[in-house]
Enzyme design. Structure first.
Site, short mmCIF file in Angstrom:
data_model
loop_
_atom_site.label_atom_id
_atom_site.label_comp_id
_atom_site.label_asym_id
_atom_site.label_seq_id
_atom_site.Cartn_x
_atom_site.Cartn_y
_atom_site.Cartn_z
N LEU A 19 0.82 -1.21 0.00
CA LEU A 19 0.00 0.00 0.00
C LEU A 19 0.85 1.26 0.00
CD1 LEU A 19 -2.71 -1.15 2.58
CD2 LEU A 19 -2.62 -1.51 0.11
N HIS A 20 0.38 2.27 -0.75
CA HIS A 20 1.05 3.57 -0.82
C HIS A 20 -0.01 4.65 -0.63
CE1 HIS A 20 -0.66 3.57 -4.81
NE2 HIS A 20 0.05 2.50 -5.14
N GLY A 37 -1.64 6.38 -2.55
CA GLY A 37 -2.84 6.25 -3.40
C GLY A 37 -3.88 5.35 -2.73
N HIS A 38 -3.44 4.20 -2.22
CA HIS A 38 -4.37 3.31 -1.52
C HIS A 38 -4.96 3.99 -0.29
CE1 HIS A 38 -1.65 0.18 -3.45
NE2 HIS A 38 -2.84 -0.23 -3.83
N GLY A 74 -9.99 3.08 -7.50
CA GLY A 74 -9.26 4.25 -8.01
C GLY A 74 -9.56 4.50 -9.48
N LYS A 107 -7.49 5.66 -11.44
CA LYS A 107 -6.27 5.35 -12.22
C LYS A 107 -6.51 4.09 -13.05
CE LYS A 107 -1.71 3.61 -11.97
NZ LYS A 107 -2.06 2.18 -11.99
N ASP A 108 -7.16 3.09 -12.45
CA ASP A 108 -7.49 1.87 -13.20
C ASP A 108 -8.87 2.09 -13.82
OD1 ASP A 108 -5.15 0.28 -12.53
OD2 ASP A 108 -5.91 0.40 -10.49
N SER A 122 1.64 4.00 -8.14
CA SER A 122 1.36 2.59 -8.44
C SER A 122 2.42 1.74 -7.77
CB SER A 122 1.42 2.38 -9.96
OG SER A 122 1.57 1.01 -10.25
N ARG A 132 3.73 -0.67 -8.99
CA ARG A 132 4.70 -1.09 -10.02
C ARG A 132 5.77 -0.02 -10.27
NH1 ARG A 132 -0.09 -4.06 -12.25
NH2 ARG A 132 0.49 -6.25 -12.05
O1 PAF Z 1 -6.85 -2.84 -8.39
C1 PAF Z 1 -6.40 -3.82 -7.75
O2 PAF Z 1 -5.54 -3.69 -6.89
C2 PAF Z 1 -6.94 -5.21 -8.06
O3 PAF Z 1 -7.22 -5.36 -9.41
C3 PAF Z 1 -8.16 -5.58 -7.19
C4 PAF Z 1 -9.36 -4.67 -7.49
C5 PAF Z 1 -7.82 -5.49 -5.73
C6 PAF Z 1 -8.59 -7.02 -7.51
O4 PAF Z 1 -7.58 -7.93 -7.22
#
Ligand code: PAF
Length: 280
Positions: free
Chosen positions: A33-34, A36-37, A149, A151-152, A187, A189
Site C-alpha cells: 500500500l502507498h 494512493g491506496h 481508483g 487510475k485503473d 502505483s 509497479r
Molecule cells: O486494483 C487492484 O488492486 C486489483 O485489481 C483488485 C481490485 C484489488 C482485484 O484484485
C-alpha cells in the site's frame, strides 16, 4: 484494527456491525500500500461507519508471463498504514481461503465486451480474474460501498458493469488518482522502474495533458492519438495504446468533444504503466 484471514471471522464482524445499523465500506487491494491506496481508505471512511480493506495478490488476474511471483508482498507495513488511516479490519485471506477448490477450478465471472478492449486486449483474461475475485470479495465482505481508483479506469468500468448486471447492492465510489509531485500516477509497479526510467515516467501524464489540450483546441482525435504515441515512443516507451474514448470506453462519434477520456498504457523496460485523464 483486526487482521482476519478467514471468511467466517470476517462475516461475524460485519454481521455485528450491521446489527448495530452501521454502514460498511470496502477497499479491495493487492497490498504494497502507498499514499494512493490510503486516499481510497480515507474516502471509504467518509462514506461509511466501518471500513474493511483486503490485501490479496490475486493469481487469476495475472497472465503467465506477468509479475505475480515478484509482486511485492508487504503485509506488516500495509497493516501499519491501515491502522494510521483508521481502517477497522484488514482481510488477508490465503489463496486456499479465496479459492477453496483451487484458482483454476473456481467459478469465473466474465464481463463481456468491455473486458476484451484496451488492457483486456493486451492482457487476455485479466479482467475476468479481476471480476471473479471482486465478486467473491463482495460476497465475503458484503459492504454497503466500495472504493476503486480512477487510475485503473477500465477496471472501474468493469466493476460498475459487474455490480449492475449481478445486482450487487453496493455503491461504487470512484477515487481521484493520487500522483507524485512530478505527475506520475502512484502505483505499486513504480518501484520496478530504474532511476532513469523513473525520470522518464512522468511523460505519460504530460502526454495525457497534451492530448486534453489538443482536444480542447479542436484537433482531429485520430491525429491526437498518433501524435501521443510518437511522443511516447520518442521518450523510449513501448506503447500499448494512447487513445481517446468516450467515458464508457466506446469509440467516440465523429466530432464528439465532450464525455471523453484519454488513456495510455505503455511499457518502460519491463514495467507496464497505465494512466488516464477524463477530459471534462
Ligand atoms: O486494483 C487492484 O488492486 C486489483 O485489481 C483488485 C481490485 C484489488 C482485484 O484484485
Amino acid at each position: 484494527m483486526q487482521t482476519l484471514t478467514t471468511v467466517v471471522e470476517l462475516r461475524a464482524n460485519v454481521r455485528a456491525w450491521k446489527r448495530d445499523g452501521l454502514r460498511v465500506g470496502f477497499v479491495p487491494t493487492m497490498g504494497n500500500l502507498h499514499a494512493g491506496h490510503f486516499s481510497l481508505i480515507d474516502l471509504a471512511k467518509q462514506q461509511a461507519d466501518r471500513v474493511v480493506a483486503s490485501v490479496f495478490v490475486n493469481p487469476t488476474q495475472f497472465g503467465p508471463s506477468e509479475d505475480f511471483a515478484r509482486y511485492p508482498r508487504t503485509l506488516d507495513a500495509d497493516a501499519a498504514g491501515l491502522v494510521e488511516h483508521g481502517c477497522e479490519v484488514l482481510f488477508a485471506p490465503t489463496v486456499e481461503e479465496m479459492y477453496p477448490d483451487g484458482a483454476d477450478n473456481a467459478v469465473r465471472i466474465c464481463v463481456p465486451g468491455i473486458t476484451t478492449i484496451l488492457d483486456g486486449a493486451h492482457r487476455p483474461g485479466h479482467f475476468d480474474g479481476v471480476a471473479t475475485v471482486v465478486a467473491r470479495l463482495f460476497n465475503m465482505v458484503q459492504p454497503d460501498s466500495a472504493v476503486f481508483g480512477l487510475k485503473d479506469y477500465q477496471q472501474l468500468q468493469v466493476i460498475r458493469q459487474l455490480v449492475s448486471d449481478l445486482a450487487f447492492a453496493i455503491d461504487i465510489i470512484a477515487a481521484p488518482t493520487a500522483r507524485a509531485g512530478d505527475g506520475l500516477a502512484l502505483s505499486s509497479r513504480n518501484q520496478y522502474l530504474s532511476a532513469t526510467e523513473r525520470a522518464i515516467a512522468p511523460e505519460i501524464q504530460r502526454t495525457l495533458l497534451a492530448m486534453r489540450d489538443a482536444v480542447r483546441a479542436g484537433l482531429a482525435l485520430e491525429s491526437i492519438e498518433t501524435e501521443a504515441a510518437s511522443r511516447l515512443a520518442a521518450a523510449d516507451f513501448v506503447v500499448d495504446y494512447a487513445v481517446i474514448r468516450r467515458t464508457d470506453l466506446d469509440e467516440p462519434v465523429t466530432g464528439q468533444r465532450d464525455g471523453l477520456v484519454a488513456l495510455i498504457a505503455a511499457r518502460l523496460g519491463s514495467t507496464r504503466l497505465i494512466d488516464n485523464v477524463v477530459l471534462d
